[in-house]
Design a protein around this motif. Sequence first.
Motif, PDB file in Angstrom:
ATOM      1  N   ALA A 132       0.783  -1.079  -0.032  1.00  0.00           N
ATOM      2  CA  ALA A 132      -0.130  -0.012   0.192  1.00  0.00           C
ATOM      3  C   ALA A 132       0.812   1.210   0.031  1.00  0.00           C
TER       4      ALA A 132
ATOM      5  N   ALA B  17       2.331   2.610  -3.315  1.00  0.00           N
ATOM      6  CA  ALA B  17       1.315   3.175  -4.133  1.00  0.00           C
ATOM      7  C   ALA B  17       1.802   4.458  -4.821  1.00  0.00           C
TER       8      ALA B  17
ATOM      9  N   SER C 146       1.651   8.414  -5.587  1.00  0.00           N
ATOM     10  CA  SER C 146       0.797   9.564  -4.812  1.00  0.00           C
ATOM     11  C   SER C 146       1.201  10.884  -5.658  1.00  0.00           C
TER      12      SER C 146
ATOM     13  N   SER D  62      -5.243   9.275  -4.467  1.00  0.00           N
ATOM     14  CA  SER D  62      -3.627   8.717  -4.192  1.00  0.00           C
ATOM     15  C   SER D  62      -3.871   7.661  -3.039  1.00  0.00           C
TER      16      SER D  62
ATOM     17  N   CYS E 258      -5.542   4.677  -4.360  1.00  0.00           N
ATOM     18  CA  CYS E 258      -4.629   3.875  -4.979  1.00  0.00           C
ATOM     19  C   CYS E 258      -3.934   2.808  -4.078  1.00  0.00           C
ATOM     20  N   ALA E 259      -3.458   3.445  -2.727  1.00  0.00           N
ATOM     21  CA  ALA E 259      -3.043   2.513  -1.795  1.00  0.00           C
ATOM     22  C   ALA E 259      -3.892   1.769  -1.420  1.00  0.00           C
TER      23      ALA E 259
ATOM     24  N   GLN F 237      -6.247   0.190  -3.249  1.00  0.00           N
ATOM     25  CA  GLN F 237      -6.379  -1.022  -4.482  1.00  0.00           C
ATOM     26  C   GLN F 237      -5.008  -1.689  -4.013  1.00  0.00           C
ATOM     27  N   ASN F 238      -3.670  -1.287  -3.932  1.00  0.00           N
ATOM     28  CA  ASN F 238      -2.516  -1.725  -3.878  1.00  0.00           C
ATOM     29  C   ASN F 238      -2.757  -2.925  -2.809  1.00  0.00           C
TER      30      ASN F 238
END
Length: 220
Positions: free
Chosen positions: A44, A47, A49, A134, A137-138, A140-141
């Motif tokens: 995470a 990700a 950013s 951002s 995105c973390a 999803q990671n």
Amino acid sequence: MSDAFTAAEREALYKAIFSRRDVRGQFLPDPVPEEILHRILEAAHHAPSVGFMQPWNFIVVTDPAVKAAVHADFQAANEEAAAMFEGERRTLYSRLKLEGIRDAPINLCITCDRERSGPVVLGRTHMPTMDLYSCVCAVQNLWLAARAEGLGVGWVSILHEQALKTTLGIPGRIVPVAYLCLGYVSHFEAGPELESKGWRRRLPLESLVFRDRWEDREPG
């Protein structure tokens, strides 16, 4: 190229993407080893950013009393949400299990510190919400890394933001982005649960892809 994926590595990535599920009811009580938790948090943290501001923090929740407080707020919010639907939709909604807060061995809150890099951030000068994106995105990671580790994740969004901040002691300037339930599961569903239960179906990709300009048409 030395940094190219092998066919097996590529297939593993797509397997994680296509078999990822929003888990609510299949959590097992088995503890998650610290080294595995660290690996998925590290994923995470890697990700992308905006402006490399890395605005996230991770609150790991294992205290049953804290989970109980979050669950109590979920119940209140869920009753409010159910009242927003009508007829058969409300009946179906009432049958859905929409959280695993007390069942999952770990709850995890991912937050966004919108002031971490100061008032002017590279890449956020004209789209200020990029820091929030951002953090997503973390999420999803972490979700994909968890799936690769055999862990289920469920995102609980039916919560009152201020109540969550109070329960977790989150400062006023910090925005909670995601409250996740995390743990080993008895099984992963073959497809999205909301699709199998008749709530929504997956839209065909071709109805969502435009070329060069927006097309004024409804998804198929």
